[in-house]
Design a protein around this motif. Structure first.
Motif, short mmCIF file in Angstrom:
data_model
loop_
_atom_site.label_atom_id
_atom_site.label_comp_id
_atom_site.label_asym_id
_atom_site.label_seq_id
_atom_site.Cartn_x
_atom_site.Cartn_y
_atom_site.Cartn_z
N ARG A 171 134.40 -76.61 -6.83
CA ARG A 171 135.44 -75.62 -7.10
C ARG A 171 136.38 -75.50 -5.90
O ARG A 171 135.99 -75.77 -4.78
N ALA A 172 137.60 -75.10 -6.18
CA ALA A 172 138.60 -74.85 -5.13
C ALA A 172 139.24 -73.50 -5.39
O ALA A 172 139.67 -73.22 -6.51
N GLY A 173 139.31 -72.69 -4.38
CA GLY A 173 139.90 -71.36 -4.52
C GLY A 173 141.41 -71.40 -4.48
O GLY A 173 142.04 -72.43 -4.21
N ARG A 174 141.99 -70.25 -4.77
CA ARG A 174 143.45 -70.14 -4.77
C ARG A 174 144.04 -70.46 -3.41
O ARG A 174 145.07 -71.13 -3.32
N LYS A 175 143.39 -69.99 -2.36
CA LYS A 175 143.91 -70.20 -1.02
C LYS A 175 144.00 -71.69 -0.69
O LYS A 175 145.03 -72.18 -0.21
N GLU A 176 142.93 -72.42 -0.96
CA GLU A 176 142.93 -73.87 -0.69
C GLU A 176 144.02 -74.57 -1.49
O GLU A 176 144.75 -75.41 -0.96
N ASP A 185 137.19 -73.69 -10.86
CA ASP A 185 137.00 -72.34 -10.31
C ASP A 185 137.27 -71.26 -11.35
O ASP A 185 136.67 -70.20 -11.31
N VAL A 186 138.17 -71.53 -12.28
CA VAL A 186 138.46 -70.54 -13.33
C VAL A 186 137.64 -70.82 -14.59
O VAL A 186 137.89 -70.21 -15.64
N GLY A 187 136.69 -71.75 -14.51
CA GLY A 187 135.79 -72.00 -15.63
C GLY A 187 136.29 -73.00 -16.65
O GLY A 187 135.73 -73.10 -17.74
N LYS A 188 137.32 -73.74 -16.32
CA LYS A 188 137.88 -74.73 -17.25
C LYS A 188 137.50 -76.13 -16.78
O LYS A 188 137.35 -76.40 -15.60
N GLY A 189 137.37 -77.04 -17.72
CA GLY A 189 137.11 -78.43 -17.40
C GLY A 189 138.37 -79.11 -16.88
O GLY A 189 139.50 -78.64 -17.10
N ASN A 224 131.15 -65.38 -10.25
CA ASN A 224 129.76 -65.81 -10.27
C ASN A 224 129.68 -67.33 -10.35
O ASN A 224 130.64 -68.00 -10.75
N PRO A 225 128.53 -67.90 -10.02
CA PRO A 225 128.38 -69.35 -10.19
C PRO A 225 128.62 -69.73 -11.65
O PRO A 225 128.26 -69.00 -12.56
N ASN A 226 129.28 -70.86 -11.84
CA ASN A 226 129.48 -71.37 -13.19
C ASN A 226 128.95 -72.79 -13.23
O ASN A 226 128.33 -73.26 -12.29
N ARG A 227 129.21 -73.51 -14.30
CA ARG A 227 128.65 -74.86 -14.46
C ARG A 227 129.17 -75.85 -13.42
O ARG A 227 128.66 -76.95 -13.29
#
Length: 126
Positions: free
Chosen positions: A24-29, A85-89, A117-120
């Motif tokens: 995952r990558a956050g908005r800041k990155e 990070d937003v739960g999308k493939g 929370n942790p996601n897939r």
């Protein structure tokens, strides 16, 4: 946030996560990476405007084109990790090819806060 942090983020994406499509990558990155790209684009634009037509402008244009090709894969990988990070493939990145609305939908996914929370795709970031 200072200049060194922004450059460190950009180099981390380009060097350490070059084609990393997992996690995952956050908005800041994500947005710091694109901030550097936008600034560099304007620098190249100003340089080509200063030198007008000629060999030097052609050289600058070739350098910028090579730079764009070099960061193409890290940018795509970062987009996929941001979608994670937003739960999308990662396949959701192709929505950009839907005329008119596709780019806005992808922009929305890049702007919204990631799942807390942790996601897939792994644990949360930021």
């Amino acid at each position: 946030m200072d200049f060194n942090e922004i450059i460190a983020n950009f180099l981390d994406v380009v060097k350490n996560k070059y084609v990393l499509f997992e996690g995952r990558a956050g908005r800041k990155e994500y947005w710091l990476f694109y901030l550097v790209n936008i600034v560099l684009y304007f620098i190249f634009l100003i340089l080509t405007g200063i030198f007008g037509d000629g060999v030097l402008t052609l050289i600058i244009s070739v350098i910028y084109t090579l730079f764009g090709l070099a960061i193409l894969l890290p940018g795509i990988a970062l987009c996929v990790r941001r979608l994670h990070d937003v739960g999308k493939g990662g396949g959701w990145a192709f929505i950009v090819f839907v005329p008119i609305v596709g780019a806005f939908i992808l922009l929305y996914f890049m702007i919204i806060k990631g799942e807390p929370n942790p996601n897939r795709f792994g644990p949360p970031v930021e």
